[in-house]
Design a protein around this motif. Structure first.
Motif, PDB file in Angstrom:
ATOM      1  N   MET A  42      41.793  45.033  31.122  1.00  0.00           N
ATOM      2  CA  MET A  42      40.454  45.376  31.841  1.00  0.00           C
ATOM      3  C   MET A  42      39.165  45.535  30.979  1.00  0.00           C
ATOM      4  O   MET A  42      38.009  45.056  31.525  1.00  0.00           O
ATOM      5  N   SER A  43      39.367  45.897  29.611  1.00  0.00           N
ATOM      6  CA  SER A  43      38.360  46.118  28.780  1.00  0.00           C
ATOM      7  C   SER A  43      37.738  44.593  28.452  1.00  0.00           C
ATOM      8  O   SER A  43      36.430  44.483  28.358  1.00  0.00           O
ATOM      9  N   VAL A  44      38.642  43.738  28.434  1.00  0.00           N
ATOM     10  CA  VAL A  44      38.031  42.404  28.409  1.00  0.00           C
ATOM     11  C   VAL A  44      37.615  41.722  29.572  1.00  0.00           C
ATOM     12  O   VAL A  44      36.420  41.348  29.556  1.00  0.00           O
ATOM     13  N   VAL A  45      38.222  41.933  30.604  1.00  0.00           N
ATOM     14  CA  VAL A  45      37.577  41.388  32.059  1.00  0.00           C
ATOM     15  C   VAL A  45      36.121  41.926  32.280  1.00  0.00           C
ATOM     16  O   VAL A  45      35.240  41.380  32.680  1.00  0.00           O
ATOM     17  N   ALA A  46      35.994  43.589  31.984  1.00  0.00           N
ATOM     18  CA  ALA A  46      34.789  43.969  32.558  1.00  0.00           C
ATOM     19  C   ALA A  46      33.720  43.735  31.379  1.00  0.00           C
ATOM     20  O   ALA A  46      32.547  44.169  31.811  1.00  0.00           O
ATOM     21  N   LYS A  47      34.062  43.452  30.013  1.00  0.00           N
ATOM     22  CA  LYS A  47      32.973  43.441  29.335  1.00  0.00           C
ATOM     23  C   LYS A  47      31.723  42.855  29.598  1.00  0.00           C
ATOM     24  O   LYS A  47      30.547  42.958  29.311  1.00  0.00           O
ATOM     25  N   LYS A  60      32.245  50.184  35.013  1.00  0.00           N
ATOM     26  CA  LYS A  60      31.374  50.439  34.287  1.00  0.00           C
ATOM     27  C   LYS A  60      31.982  51.071  32.855  1.00  0.00           C
ATOM     28  O   LYS A  60      31.655  50.974  31.847  1.00  0.00           O
ATOM     29  N   ALA A  61      32.972  52.005  33.310  1.00  0.00           N
ATOM     30  CA  ALA A  61      33.357  52.747  32.197  1.00  0.00           C
ATOM     31  C   ALA A  61      34.439  51.626  31.283  1.00  0.00           C
ATOM     32  O   ALA A  61      34.442  51.822  30.031  1.00  0.00           O
ATOM     33  N   PHE A  62      35.007  50.608  31.766  1.00  0.00           N
ATOM     34  CA  PHE A  62      35.838  49.621  31.232  1.00  0.00           C
ATOM     35  C   PHE A  62      34.796  49.003  30.168  1.00  0.00           C
ATOM     36  O   PHE A  62      35.044  48.658  29.150  1.00  0.00           O
ATOM     37  N   ARG A  63      33.648  48.659  30.874  1.00  0.00           N
ATOM     38  CA  ARG A  63      32.919  47.755  30.381  1.00  0.00           C
ATOM     39  C   ARG A  63      32.069  48.387  28.983  1.00  0.00           C
ATOM     40  O   ARG A  63      31.729  47.678  27.827  1.00  0.00           O
ATOM     41  N   SER A  64      31.671  49.616  29.156  1.00  0.00           N
ATOM     42  CA  SER A  64      31.477  50.461  28.105  1.00  0.00           C
ATOM     43  C   SER A  64      32.210  50.731  27.054  1.00  0.00           C
ATOM     44  O   SER A  64      31.779  51.353  25.955  1.00  0.00           O
ATOM     45  N   GLY A  65      33.446  50.747  27.353  1.00  0.00           N
ATOM     46  CA  GLY A  65      34.693  51.412  26.248  1.00  0.00           C
ATOM     47  C   GLY A  65      34.879  52.588  26.283  1.00  0.00           C
ATOM     48  O   GLY A  65      35.720  53.332  26.046  1.00  0.00           O
ATOM     49  N   LYS A  66      34.321  53.238  27.443  1.00  0.00           N
ATOM     50  CA  LYS A  66      34.498  54.686  27.692  1.00  0.00           C
ATOM     51  C   LYS A  66      35.899  55.139  28.260  1.00  0.00           C
ATOM     52  O   LYS A  66      36.719  55.721  27.936  1.00  0.00           O
TER      53      LYS A  66
END
Length: 112
Positions: free
Chosen positions: A82-87, A70-76
């Motif tokens: 991982m930022s791309v994968v979790a988005k 969730k932190a990767f998805r939100s950008g936190k």
């Protein structure tokens, strides 16, 4: 008055825990399928990392995995991959992935 304050505090803590709990039960089988499609190249379907820069996920805490995704998805939390994968992961997919990787049993052998 003191007893009332303690009771209110206890109810507040309980309500916070219930609110933080996932709304639906996670499905490790769906997590395995999603891991095979999105995670296996770096973290492996078995949770043992295939790349030296990727962490092992097998046996990791379900709550920890959810928090990190969730932190990767939100950008936190940021990481090039991982930022791309979790988005685009939904809460349900995050719960399923976390349930899958946390359900993998690992063992450790201590050297003599």
């Amino acid at each position: 008055m003191r007893r009332f304050s303690c009771a209110c505090l206890g109810v507040g803590i309980f309500a916070s825990l219930v609110a933080a709990a996932p709304a639906m039960a996670a499905d490790p089988s769906a997590g395995k399928d999603l891991a095979a499609a999105r995670c296996r190249t770096c973290h492996g379907i078995d949770g043992i990392a295939k790349l030296p820069v990727a962490p092992h996920l097998a046996g990791e805490s379900e709550m920890y995995l959810q928090m990190q995704l969730k932190a990767f998805r939100s950008g936190k939390r940021e990481n090039e991959m991982m930022s791309v994968v979790a988005k685009d992961l939904t809460d349900a997919q995050i719960a399923d992935l976390s349930a899958w990787y946390s359900s993998i049993k690992i063992t450790a052998t201590v050297p003599d």
